[in-house]
Design an enzyme around this catalytic site. Structure first.
Site, PDB file in Angstrom:
ATOM      1  N   LEU A 152      49.898  -8.854  21.673  1.00 17.23           N
ATOM      2  CA  LEU A 152      50.162  -8.032  22.851  1.00 17.23           C
ATOM      3  C   LEU A 152      51.669  -7.791  22.838  1.00 17.23           C
ATOM      4  CD1 LEU A 152      48.063  -9.664  25.750  1.00 17.23           C
ATOM      5  CD2 LEU A 152      47.549  -7.568  24.485  1.00 17.23           C
ATOM      6  N   ASP A 153      52.090  -6.536  23.040  1.00 19.73           N
ATOM      7  CA  ASP A 153      53.530  -6.283  22.974  1.00 19.73           C
ATOM      8  C   ASP A 153      54.237  -6.923  24.173  1.00 19.73           C
ATOM      9  OD1 ASP A 153      53.815  -4.368  25.192  1.00 19.73           O
ATOM     10  OD2 ASP A 153      52.703  -2.979  23.917  1.00 19.73           O
ATOM     11  N   ARG A 154      55.546  -6.901  24.127  1.00 21.26           N
ATOM     12  CA  ARG A 154      56.354  -7.632  25.106  1.00 21.26           C
ATOM     13  C   ARG A 154      56.023  -7.269  26.554  1.00 21.26           C
ATOM     14  NH1 ARG A 154      63.013  -7.743  25.079  1.00 21.26           N
ATOM     15  NH2 ARG A 154      63.276  -9.294  26.738  1.00 21.26           N
ATOM     16  N   THR A 156      53.206  -5.810  27.687  1.00 18.52           N
ATOM     17  CA  THR A 156      51.778  -5.808  28.017  1.00 18.52           C
ATOM     18  C   THR A 156      51.367  -7.186  28.514  1.00 18.52           C
ATOM     19  OG1 THR A 156      51.290  -4.098  26.387  1.00 18.52           O
ATOM     20  CG2 THR A 156      49.449  -5.443  27.127  1.00 18.52           C
TER      21      THR A 156
END
Length: 285
Positions: A152-154, A156
């Protein structure tokens, strides 16, 4: 008279002493242990350094129970350092290479931890730039070393699974298994009906590659800028790229369902261990 009384008292005292000796000889007196007596040697404590029975090693790896392992060992399914072992009670060391039906196995207890990830944490084991990582949030979950499944990106938030079960991790991240991932996307403006219909067709091109969209809909009870989108692609930042291709900016993105599991009873930044039933469900995918 005085002499007789003294003599009588002497005889009475002698009789009492004899009586005490007699009683003591009958077991009322407990002998104190001598400090010079040798103590019985302590029994040696068994440790894994002495080796682990092969059936326990196989059971701990999550393959089957010990009883089932005994049957499969006798059938020649286990190999230690390249040699087939059929001997019951055979012990292996942690440094040995153990294979079961040709696959390398590990006796470490399998752990499964589900995190409700907050913003500003990156999905990596460590970061050279000193940014906060998701590992900081789950470091107390288990003594075994666990790893995030997918990313999961930073910015999200939402569900992120951690495990040391490599086989399951591969399964959950491979697109062919159609692992369900549902996201709640908050956009910078209302999502047009025509764009909703475009995504509803199922196939969409992002950066020259097809993305398969399983479902998309407005979030019930929210504004038209709130959209739920279900995909099984594992491409990096793919949800943000889908909306970006249509000219929208994702303001917030939250993964609310992953492989059938929800955020119920997990506060943001907190985690819990999966139940046995949840683990069984994942392995059946």
């Amino acid at each position: 008279m005085s002499t007789e009384r003294n003599s009588s008292r002497g005889r009475q005292g002698s009789n009492k002493s004899a009586s005490r000796r007699t009683n003591n000889s009958q077991g009322s007196f407990k002998k104190r242990p001598s400090k010079f007596e040798k103590k019985a040697p302590a029994k040696p404590v068994k440790t894994d350094a002495d080796g682990i029975r092969l059936n326990k090693y196989i059971s701990n790896s999550g393959v089957c129970s010990r009883r089932e392992a005994d049957v499969l060992i006798a059938a020649g399914s286990a190999m230690v350092n390249g040699k087939v072992i059929t001997e019951m009670g055979y012990k292996v060391q942690l440094t040995d290479e153990v294979r079961f039906d040709g696959a390398l196995i590990n006796p470490e207890t399998k752990r499964y931890v589900l995190l409700n990830k907050p913003k500003n944490y990156i999905t990596t084991m460590d970061d050279e730039r000193g940014r906060k990582t998701v590992m900081e949030l789950v470091h107390m979950a288990t003594k075994e070393r666990i790893y995030p499944v997918g990313r999961l990106d930073r910015n999200t938030t939402g569900l992120l699974l951690f495990t040391n079960d490599g086989e399951l991790a591969k399964k959950l991240t491979h697109p062919k298994h159609n692992v369900r991932k549902l996201y709640h996307a908050s956009l910078d403006r209302k999502f047009a009906v025509k764009d909703l219909q475009t995504l509803s067709e199922g196939e969409f091109m992002v950066e020259g590659k097809k993305v398969f969209i399983d479902d998309v809909a407005y979030v019930e009870g929210a504004s038209k800028s709130e959209v739920g989108i279900e995909i099984h692609s594992g491409r990096n930042r793919i949800v943000r790229k889908i909306f970006d291709t249509l000219g929208y900016k994702v303001v917030k993105l939250d993964r609310v369902i992953f492989a059938g599991m929800t955020k119920k009873n997990i506060q943001r930044g907190h985690w819990r261990h999966l139940t046995e039933q949840e683990v069984s469900n994942l392995k059946m995918i």
